[in-house]
Design a protein around this motif. Structure first.
Motif, PDB file in Angstrom:
ATOM      1  N   PHE A  69       1.211  -1.500  -0.305  1.00  0.00           N
ATOM      2  CA  PHE A  69      -0.026  -0.286  -0.286  1.00  0.00           C
ATOM      3  C   PHE A  69       1.027   0.898  -0.143  1.00  0.00           C
ATOM      4  O   PHE A  69       1.503   1.193   0.686  1.00  0.00           O
ATOM      5  N   SER A  70      -0.098   2.281  -0.216  1.00  0.00           N
ATOM      6  CA  SER A  70       1.216   3.451  -0.649  1.00  0.00           C
ATOM      7  C   SER A  70       0.260   4.108   0.472  1.00  0.00           C
ATOM      8  O   SER A  70      -0.793   3.488   0.406  1.00  0.00           O
ATOM      9  N   ALA A  71       0.580   5.238   1.080  1.00  0.00           N
ATOM     10  CA  ALA A  71      -0.110   5.687   2.466  1.00  0.00           C
ATOM     11  C   ALA A  71       0.739   7.364   2.811  1.00  0.00           C
ATOM     12  O   ALA A  71       1.666   7.264   2.428  1.00  0.00           O
ATOM     13  N   ILE A  72      -0.675   8.065   2.967  1.00  0.00           N
ATOM     14  CA  ILE A  72      -0.450   9.209   3.440  1.00  0.00           C
ATOM     15  C   ILE A  72      -0.498  10.107   4.882  1.00  0.00           C
ATOM     16  O   ILE A  72      -1.646   9.867   5.344  1.00  0.00           O
ATOM     17  N   PRO A  73       0.083  10.161   5.384  1.00  0.00           N
ATOM     18  CA  PRO A  73      -0.090  10.360   6.918  1.00  0.00           C
ATOM     19  C   PRO A  73      -0.603  11.427   6.946  1.00  0.00           C
ATOM     20  O   PRO A  73      -0.881  12.577   6.255  1.00  0.00           O
ATOM     21  N   LEU A  74      -2.514  11.825   7.993  1.00  0.00           N
ATOM     22  CA  LEU A  74      -3.374  12.408   8.276  1.00  0.00           C
ATOM     23  C   LEU A  74      -2.933  12.606   9.315  1.00  0.00           C
ATOM     24  O   LEU A  74      -2.556  14.543   9.695  1.00  0.00           O
ATOM     25  N   TYR A  75      -3.255  12.439  10.441  1.00  0.00           N
ATOM     26  CA  TYR A  75      -2.821  12.547  12.259  1.00  0.00           C
ATOM     27  C   TYR A  75      -2.077  11.869  12.634  1.00  0.00           C
ATOM     28  O   TYR A  75      -2.683  10.669  12.317  1.00  0.00           O
ATOM     29  N   THR A  76      -1.853  11.749  14.314  1.00  0.00           N
ATOM     30  CA  THR A  76      -1.514  11.121  15.055  1.00  0.00           C
ATOM     31  C   THR A  76      -2.889  11.574  16.711  1.00  0.00           C
ATOM     32  O   THR A  76      -2.772  12.901  16.956  1.00  0.00           O
ATOM     33  N   GLU A  77      -3.276  10.894  16.874  1.00  0.00           N
ATOM     34  CA  GLU A  77      -4.314  10.907  17.973  1.00  0.00           C
ATOM     35  C   GLU A  77      -3.940  10.711  18.902  1.00  0.00           C
ATOM     36  O   GLU A  77      -2.738   9.994  19.414  1.00  0.00           O
ATOM     37  N   THR A  78      -4.868  11.797  20.418  1.00  0.00           N
ATOM     38  CA  THR A  78      -3.776  12.339  21.566  1.00  0.00           C
ATOM     39  C   THR A  78      -4.708  10.280  21.940  1.00  0.00           C
ATOM     40  O   THR A  78      -6.566   9.983  21.574  1.00  0.00           O
ATOM     41  N   THR A  79      -4.230   9.701  23.167  1.00  0.00           N
ATOM     42  CA  THR A  79      -4.472   8.030  24.070  1.00  0.00           C
ATOM     43  C   THR A  79      -4.834   8.686  25.112  1.00  0.00           C
ATOM     44  O   THR A  79      -4.962   9.847  26.124  1.00  0.00           O
ATOM     45  N   VAL A  80      -6.256   7.971  25.758  1.00  0.00           N
ATOM     46  CA  VAL A  80      -7.030   8.914  26.587  1.00  0.00           C
ATOM     47  C   VAL A  80      -7.151   7.339  27.157  1.00  0.00           C
ATOM     48  O   VAL A  80      -7.398   5.866  27.053  1.00  0.00           O
ATOM     49  N   VAL A  81      -7.793   7.611  28.517  1.00  0.00           N
ATOM     50  CA  VAL A  81      -8.290   6.351  29.279  1.00  0.00           C
ATOM     51  C   VAL A  81      -9.404   6.141  30.128  1.00  0.00           C
ATOM     52  O   VAL A  81     -10.137   7.811  30.432  1.00  0.00           O
ATOM     53  N   VAL A  82     -10.073   5.616  29.866  1.00  0.00           N
ATOM     54  CA  VAL A  82     -12.041   5.470  30.019  1.00  0.00           C
ATOM     55  C   VAL A  82     -12.475   4.966  31.468  1.00  0.00           C
ATOM     56  O   VAL A  82     -11.725   4.072  31.908  1.00  0.00           O
ATOM     57  N   VAL A  83     -13.086   6.373  32.362  1.00  0.00           N
ATOM     58  CA  VAL A  83     -13.066   5.862  33.501  1.00  0.00           C
ATOM     59  C   VAL A  83     -14.172   5.783  33.977  1.00  0.00           C
ATOM     60  O   VAL A  83     -14.651   6.696  33.271  1.00  0.00           O
ATOM     61  N   PRO A  84     -15.134   5.296  34.849  1.00  0.00           N
ATOM     62  CA  PRO A  84     -16.287   5.808  35.841  1.00  0.00           C
ATOM     63  C   PRO A  84     -16.346   7.060  35.907  1.00  0.00           C
ATOM     64  O   PRO A  84     -14.885   7.504  36.360  1.00  0.00           O
ATOM     65  N   LYS A  85     -17.315   7.891  36.171  1.00  0.00           N
ATOM     66  CA  LYS A  85     -16.695   9.286  36.460  1.00  0.00           C
ATOM     67  C   LYS A  85     -16.820   9.436  37.682  1.00  0.00           C
ATOM     68  O   LYS A  85     -16.215  11.219  37.850  1.00  0.00           O
ATOM     69  N   ASP A  86     -16.749   8.309  38.500  1.00  0.00           N
ATOM     70  CA  ASP A  86     -16.912   9.329  40.190  1.00  0.00           C
ATOM     71  C   ASP A  86     -15.331   8.649  40.665  1.00  0.00           C
ATOM     72  O   ASP A  86     -14.356   8.090  41.510  1.00  0.00           O
ATOM     73  N   HIS A  87     -14.442   7.867  39.449  1.00  0.00           N
ATOM     74  CA  HIS A  87     -13.240   7.634  39.453  1.00  0.00           C
ATOM     75  C   HIS A  87     -11.863   8.398  40.193  1.00  0.00           C
ATOM     76  O   HIS A  87     -12.187   9.373  39.645  1.00  0.00           O
ATOM     77  N   LEU A  88     -10.763   7.730  40.495  1.00  0.00           N
ATOM     78  CA  LEU A  88      -9.792   9.078  41.710  1.00  0.00           C
ATOM     79  C   LEU A  88      -9.550   9.421  40.440  1.00  0.00           C
ATOM     80  O   LEU A  88      -8.641  10.680  40.607  1.00  0.00           O
ATOM     81  N   LEU A  89      -9.126   8.362  39.255  1.00  0.00           N
ATOM     82  CA  LEU A  89      -8.242   8.781  37.913  1.00  0.00           C
ATOM     83  C   LEU A  89      -9.086  10.016  37.650  1.00  0.00           C
ATOM     84  O   LEU A  89      -8.216  11.560  36.977  1.00  0.00           O
ATOM     85  N   THR A  90     -10.326  10.952  37.734  1.00  0.00           N
ATOM     86  CA  THR A  90     -10.498  12.119  37.234  1.00  0.00           C
ATOM     87  C   THR A  90     -10.494  13.059  38.356  1.00  0.00           C
ATOM     88  O   THR A  90     -10.980  14.547  37.836  1.00  0.00           O
ATOM     89  N   ALA A  91      -9.255  13.077  38.930  1.00  0.00           N
ATOM     90  CA  ALA A  91      -9.166  14.784  40.154  1.00  0.00           C
ATOM     91  C   ALA A  91      -8.118  15.039  38.684  1.00  0.00           C
ATOM     92  O   ALA A  91      -7.664  16.100  39.271  1.00  0.00           O
ATOM     93  N   ALA A  92      -7.650  14.160  37.888  1.00  0.00           N
ATOM     94  CA  ALA A  92      -6.120  14.983  37.335  1.00  0.00           C
ATOM     95  C   ALA A  92      -6.717  15.191  35.740  1.00  0.00           C
ATOM     96  O   ALA A  92      -7.283  14.577  35.826  1.00  0.00           O
ATOM     97  N   ASP A  93      -6.402  16.483  35.144  1.00  0.00           N
ATOM     98  CA  ASP A  93      -6.862  16.424  33.917  1.00  0.00           C
ATOM     99  C   ASP A  93      -5.634  15.458  32.959  1.00  0.00           C
ATOM    100  O   ASP A  93      -6.104  15.628  32.004  1.00  0.00           O
ATOM    101  N   GLU A  94      -4.844  15.122  33.619  1.00  0.00           N
ATOM    102  CA  GLU A  94      -3.617  13.521  32.736  1.00  0.00           C
ATOM    103  C   GLU A  94      -3.412  12.814  33.164  1.00  0.00           C
ATOM    104  O   GLU A  94      -2.907  13.628  34.619  1.00  0.00           O
ATOM    105  N   VAL A  95      -3.151  11.864  32.814  1.00  0.00           N
ATOM    106  CA  VAL A  95      -2.238  11.132  33.761  1.00  0.00           C
ATOM    107  C   VAL A  95      -0.997  10.213  33.088  1.00  0.00           C
ATOM    108  O   VAL A  95      -0.776  10.623  32.065  1.00  0.00           O
ATOM    109  N   THR A  96      -0.507   9.162  34.355  1.00  0.00           N
ATOM    110  CA  THR A  96       0.827   8.677  33.105  1.00  0.00           C
ATOM    111  C   THR A  96       0.626   7.395  33.621  1.00  0.00           C
ATOM    112  O   THR A  96      -0.656   6.684  33.998  1.00  0.00           O
ATOM    113  N   LEU A  97       1.326   6.296  32.447  1.00  0.00           N
ATOM    114  CA  LEU A  97       1.243   4.344  33.027  1.00  0.00           C
ATOM    115  C   LEU A  97       1.168   4.383  34.265  1.00  0.00           C
ATOM    116  O   LEU A  97       0.175   3.568  34.090  1.00  0.00           O
ATOM    117  N   ASP A  98       2.503   4.782  34.978  1.00  0.00           N
ATOM    118  CA  ASP A  98       2.467   4.870  36.761  1.00  0.00           C
ATOM    119  C   ASP A  98       1.376   4.919  37.064  1.00  0.00           C
ATOM    120  O   ASP A  98       1.043   4.226  37.985  1.00  0.00           O
TER     121      ASP A  98
END
Length: 259
Positions: A69-98
């Protein structure tokens, strides 16, 4: 895919999370006589659909087989973690793998991030699809790390997401079989690259090009001389100016006496 020279059409495959609407709208404006058909495929199906001719081109996720295949890069997406709204991780705007080390991280079979090592604790079994994994997140079974577009696609009111700053990211490309680069594929390449109608290398420009060249051709007189400012300059100006100059030269003698 082009069915025939008399009734062309174009089939565009796309994977979940990719939104082709803006490019489809431009296509319909520029090529109203060529219908564009959208075909949604899973990431695992995309390569086979393109290779077998089920679509002319596809908006797919990396990796792709560049030997086929030939391919033309378009964009790279941000990665997120999906959690329940009352999860502790929602206290921060960004998180790390740790920050996910103590979480059960779901790993669906249609995962598109290509993990070398999945963070957190493994789930008892892998969900079949991302949609199934979302249901498990809602049931407080674990959390899910995905490209942001997939989190939006599977949005639920009881769930939210946060950016994971150091997670792998998913790249989206326009891909097509290298041996099947048709005029319609070139037209769509021009659209996704943001070319205007005049700058596009598509068929529309090729049809108008002879007219533009004809306008630039210099006009010629019946005698074969080229008309234009340069030609007039070689004639020494209009005849009336030459006659005036001759009269001035004849006026060097004595003035005639008035009677």
């Amino acid at each position: 895919m082009t069915d025939s020279a008399d009734s062309p059409s174009f089939r565009l495959a796309y994977v979940p999370g990719v939104t082709p609407a803006k490019w489809v709208r431009i296509w319909e404006e520029r090529l109203p006589d060529v219908p564009l058909t959208l075909l949604q495929v899973t990431p695992g199906e995309a390569a086979d659909v393109l290779r077998d001719g089920g679509a002319d081109a596809g908006l797919v996720r990396l990796p792709v087989d560049r030997t086929v295949f030939s391919a033309i890069p378009l964009y790279t997406e941000t990665t997120v973690v999906v959690v329940p709204k009352d999860h502790l991780l929602t206290a921060a705007d960004e998180v790390t793998l740790d920050d996910l080390a103590d979480e059960v991280v779901l790993h669906p079979l249609d995962d598109v991030l290509g993990w070398e090592r999945l963070p957190g604790e493994p789930a008892f079994e892998r969900p079949a699809t991302t949609a199934d994994a979302i249901e498990l997140v809602a049931a407080n079974i674990g959390v899910l790390v995905v490209p942001q577009s997939l989190a939006r696609l599977h949005h639920r009111r009881d769930l939210t997401y946060r950016t994971v700053v150091d997670a792998p990211r998913s790249g989206v490309v326009l891909a097509w079989p290298e041996e099947a680069t048709t005029d319609l594929v070139e037209d769509f390449i021009g659209i996704v690259r943001g070319r205007t109608v005049n700058s596009s290398r598509g068929r529309a420009q090729q049809q108008t090009q002879p007219k533009s060249e004809k306008k630039r051709e210099p006009r010629r007189t019946a005698a074969g001389r080229t008309t234009g400012g340069a030609a007039r300059g070689r004639t020494g100006g209009p005849r009336s100016g030459g006659a005036k100059g001759a009269g001035a030269r004849r006026g060097t003698g004595k003035p005639r006496r008035r009677s």
